[in-house]
Design a protein around this motif. Structure first.
Motif, PDB file in Angstrom:
ATOM      1  N   TRP A 122       1.651  11.109  -7.728  1.00  0.00           N
ATOM      2  CA  TRP A 122       2.658  11.017  -6.672  1.00  0.00           C
ATOM      3  C   TRP A 122       2.116  10.129  -5.559  1.00  0.00           C
ATOM      4  N   CYS A 123       3.020   9.618  -4.738  1.00  0.00           N
ATOM      5  CA  CYS A 123       2.558   8.760  -3.643  1.00  0.00           C
ATOM      6  C   CYS A 123       3.547   8.767  -2.485  1.00  0.00           C
ATOM      7  N   SER A 124       3.134   8.132  -1.417  1.00  0.00           N
ATOM      8  CA  SER A 124       4.005   7.892  -0.259  1.00  0.00           C
ATOM      9  C   SER A 124       3.807   6.451   0.168  1.00  0.00           C
ATOM     10  N   LEU A 125       4.856   5.858   0.722  1.00  0.00           N
ATOM     11  CA  LEU A 125       4.800   4.474   1.199  1.00  0.00           C
ATOM     12  C   LEU A 125       5.501   4.431   2.544  1.00  0.00           C
ATOM     13  N   ARG A 126       4.759   4.115   3.574  1.00  0.00           N
ATOM     14  CA  ARG A 126       5.315   4.154   4.924  1.00  0.00           C
ATOM     15  C   ARG A 126       5.098   2.823   5.633  1.00  0.00           C
ATOM     16  N   LEU A 127       6.119   2.377   6.341  1.00  0.00           N
ATOM     17  CA  LEU A 127       6.043   1.168   7.157  1.00  0.00           C
ATOM     18  C   LEU A 127       5.805   1.603   8.595  1.00  0.00           C
ATOM     19  N   ILE A 128       4.600   1.373   9.088  1.00  0.00           N
ATOM     20  CA  ILE A 128       4.215   1.805  10.430  1.00  0.00           C
ATOM     21  C   ILE A 128       3.704   0.601  11.214  1.00  0.00           C
ATOM     22  N   ASP A 129       4.358   0.293  12.316  1.00  0.00           N
ATOM     23  CA  ASP A 129       3.977  -0.851  13.159  1.00  0.00           C
ATOM     24  C   ASP A 129       3.880  -2.139  12.340  1.00  0.00           C
ATOM     25  N   GLY A 130       4.831  -2.328  11.438  1.00  0.00           N
ATOM     26  CA  GLY A 130       4.870  -3.555  10.652  1.00  0.00           C
ATOM     27  C   GLY A 130       3.863  -3.624   9.527  1.00  0.00           C
ATOM     28  N   LYS A 131       3.202  -2.487   9.212  1.00  0.00           N
ATOM     29  CA  LYS A 131       2.186  -2.468   8.164  1.00  0.00           C
ATOM     30  C   LYS A 131       2.553  -1.416   7.121  1.00  0.00           C
ATOM     31  N   LEU A 132       2.406  -1.793   5.853  1.00  0.00           N
ATOM     32  CA  LEU A 132       2.692  -0.864   4.765  1.00  0.00           C
ATOM     33  C   LEU A 132       1.458  -0.024   4.452  1.00  0.00           C
ATOM     34  N   GLN A 133       1.631   1.281   4.504  1.00  0.00           N
ATOM     35  CA  GLN A 133       0.540   2.206   4.224  1.00  0.00           C
ATOM     36  C   GLN A 133       0.902   3.026   2.988  1.00  0.00           C
ATOM     37  N   GLU A 166       0.373  -8.850  -4.807  1.00  0.00           N
ATOM     38  CA  GLU A 166       1.134  -8.221  -3.722  1.00  0.00           C
ATOM     39  C   GLU A 166       0.486  -6.913  -3.279  1.00  0.00           C
ATOM     40  N   LEU A 167      -0.185  -6.244  -4.189  1.00  0.00           N
ATOM     41  CA  LEU A 167      -0.915  -5.042  -3.800  1.00  0.00           C
ATOM     42  C   LEU A 167      -1.969  -5.370  -2.747  1.00  0.00           C
ATOM     43  N   MET A 168      -2.644  -6.497  -2.923  1.00  0.00           N
ATOM     44  CA  MET A 168      -3.693  -6.885  -1.975  1.00  0.00           C
ATOM     45  C   MET A 168      -3.137  -7.485  -0.693  1.00  0.00           C
ATOM     46  N   THR A 169      -2.005  -8.180  -0.764  1.00  0.00           N
ATOM     47  CA  THR A 169      -1.551  -8.945   0.394  1.00  0.00           C
ATOM     48  C   THR A 169      -0.398  -8.307   1.158  1.00  0.00           C
ATOM     49  N   ARG A 170       0.221  -7.268   0.611  1.00  0.00           N
ATOM     50  CA  ARG A 170       1.324  -6.595   1.310  1.00  0.00           C
ATOM     51  C   ARG A 170       0.974  -5.182   1.758  1.00  0.00           C
ATOM     52  N   ILE A 171       0.020  -4.553   1.058  1.00  0.00           N
ATOM     53  CA  ILE A 171      -0.357  -3.180   1.405  1.00  0.00           C
ATOM     54  C   ILE A 171      -1.530  -3.216   2.376  1.00  0.00           C
ATOM     55  N   TRP A 172      -1.322  -2.629   3.548  1.00  0.00           N
ATOM     56  CA  TRP A 172      -2.356  -2.658   4.581  1.00  0.00           C
ATOM     57  C   TRP A 172      -3.480  -1.673   4.284  1.00  0.00           C
ATOM     58  N   SER A 173      -3.120  -0.486   3.828  1.00  0.00           N
ATOM     59  CA  SER A 173      -4.143   0.515   3.534  1.00  0.00           C
ATOM     60  C   SER A 173      -3.738   1.332   2.316  1.00  0.00           C
ATOM     61  N   LEU A 174      -4.742   1.768   1.577  1.00  0.00           N
ATOM     62  CA  LEU A 174      -4.546   2.633   0.421  1.00  0.00           C
ATOM     63  C   LEU A 174      -5.441   3.853   0.587  1.00  0.00           C
ATOM     64  N   ASP A 175      -4.815   5.017   0.677  1.00  0.00           N
ATOM     65  CA  ASP A 175      -5.552   6.262   0.881  1.00  0.00           C
ATOM     66  C   ASP A 175      -5.299   7.219  -0.281  1.00  0.00           C
ATOM     67  N   TRP A 176      -6.226   8.162  -0.464  1.00  0.00           N
ATOM     68  CA  TRP A 176      -6.159   9.123  -1.564  1.00  0.00           C
ATOM     69  C   TRP A 176      -6.223  10.527  -0.994  1.00  0.00           C
ATOM     70  N   TYR A 177      -5.291  11.400  -1.452  1.00  0.00           N
ATOM     71  CA  TYR A 177      -5.228  12.757  -0.925  1.00  0.00           C
ATOM     72  C   TYR A 177      -5.037  13.764  -2.059  1.00  0.00           C
ATOM     73  N   GLU A 178      -5.316  15.014  -1.724  1.00  0.00           N
ATOM     74  CA  GLU A 178      -5.066  16.113  -2.648  1.00  0.00           C
ATOM     75  C   GLU A 178      -3.550  16.313  -2.800  1.00  0.00           C
ATOM     76  N   LEU A 179      -3.109  16.511  -4.021  1.00  0.00           N
ATOM     77  CA  LEU A 179      -1.685  16.704  -4.293  1.00  0.00           C
ATOM     78  C   LEU A 179      -1.258  18.084  -3.805  1.00  0.00           C
ATOM     79  N   PRO A 180      -0.234  18.147  -2.930  1.00  0.00           N
ATOM     80  CA  PRO A 180       0.232  19.462  -2.466  1.00  0.00           C
ATOM     81  C   PRO A 180       0.980  20.202  -3.572  1.00  0.00           C
ATOM     82  N   GLU A 181       1.164  21.481  -3.369  1.00  0.00           N
ATOM     83  CA  GLU A 181       1.805  22.309  -4.391  1.00  0.00           C
ATOM     84  C   GLU A 181       3.226  21.846  -4.680  1.00  0.00           C
TER      85      GLU A 181
END
Length: 213
Positions: A122-133, A166-181
């Motif tokens: 699963w994932c999330s994609l958020r546009l924050i201050d003009g940057k894709l996280q 595009e993964l390298m040039t459009r995504i500002w940050s890539l983070d990894w988290y524990e999957l919630p229930e």
């Protein structure tokens, strides 16, 4: 001092002289020429320490594709593009920069003894201050990401979904988290939906780079 231009020329000259030996070693999609492949890697390291390559072929038909990348390091994008722009035209092989989107997107990735299914992630994609996280969620998140084959599988899936460049040039940050229930309660979506969601907002960001956390 040898310039990058000279190093690139030296690599292509080396490959041109040894290509017949490389292609003769092919069995299905595997090349049984480890010493030769190690020599290629050493030559690429002289150009840029982040340069990588792998081979692809569609069901044993058509020419072999030698795909160059930079292991996710945006500072080395120019090296990949420069390398491929100087590639010679050779029979039996084609040269490409970066892993492109593919259709259909693979439903599974086989990494040795580990089979990873795309619907596990699963994932999330958020546009924050003009940057894709982008954030990816794993069950039983490991303390050391590099030791978990699921991380490599996710990167392969993402290359197939949105393309390595595009993964390298459009995504500002890539983070990894524990999957919630319950991922839906946290506003997450299945990884297989990433392309649709990414394409809907990617033009709202300037091409930048990626920072791995």
């Amino acid at each position: 001092m040898i310039t990058d231009f000279e190093q690139i020329q030296a690599f292509w000259s080396q490959l041109e002289k040894t290509l017949d030996k490389l292609l003769e070693s092919q069995s299905d999609n595997y090349f049984d020429a480890d010493r030769l492949l190690d020599e290629y890697r050493e030559s690429l390291q002289k150009i840029d320490r982040n340069l990588t390559f792998h081979f692809e072929r569609d069901e044993g038909e058509g020419p072999v594709e030698m795909v160059f990348g930079c292991d996710g390091y945006p500072e080395s994008i120019h090296s990949v593009l420069s390398l491929v722009s100087m590639a010679p035209s050779l029979s039996g092989i084609q040269f490409k920069a970066f892993n492109e989107r593919c259709n259909p997107v693979p439903a599974r990735v086989n990494l040795g003894d580990e089979i990873c299914l795309i619907d596990e992630f699963w994932c999330s994609l958020r546009l924050i201050d003009g940057k894709l996280q982008l954030a990816v969620y794993l069950q039983d998140l490991p303390e050391i990401l590099d030791l978990d084959p699921r991380v490599e599988a996710v990167m392969i899936f993402m290359d197939a979904l949105i393309g390595e460049f595009e993964l390298m040039t459009r995504i500002w940050s890539l983070d990894w988290y524990e999957l919630p229930e319950d991922p839906l309660d946290f506003g997450l979506f299945p990884l297989e939906e990433l392309r649709e969601r990414f394409d809907a907002i990617k033009e709202q960001v300037k091409p930048l780079g990626i920072t791995l956390h």
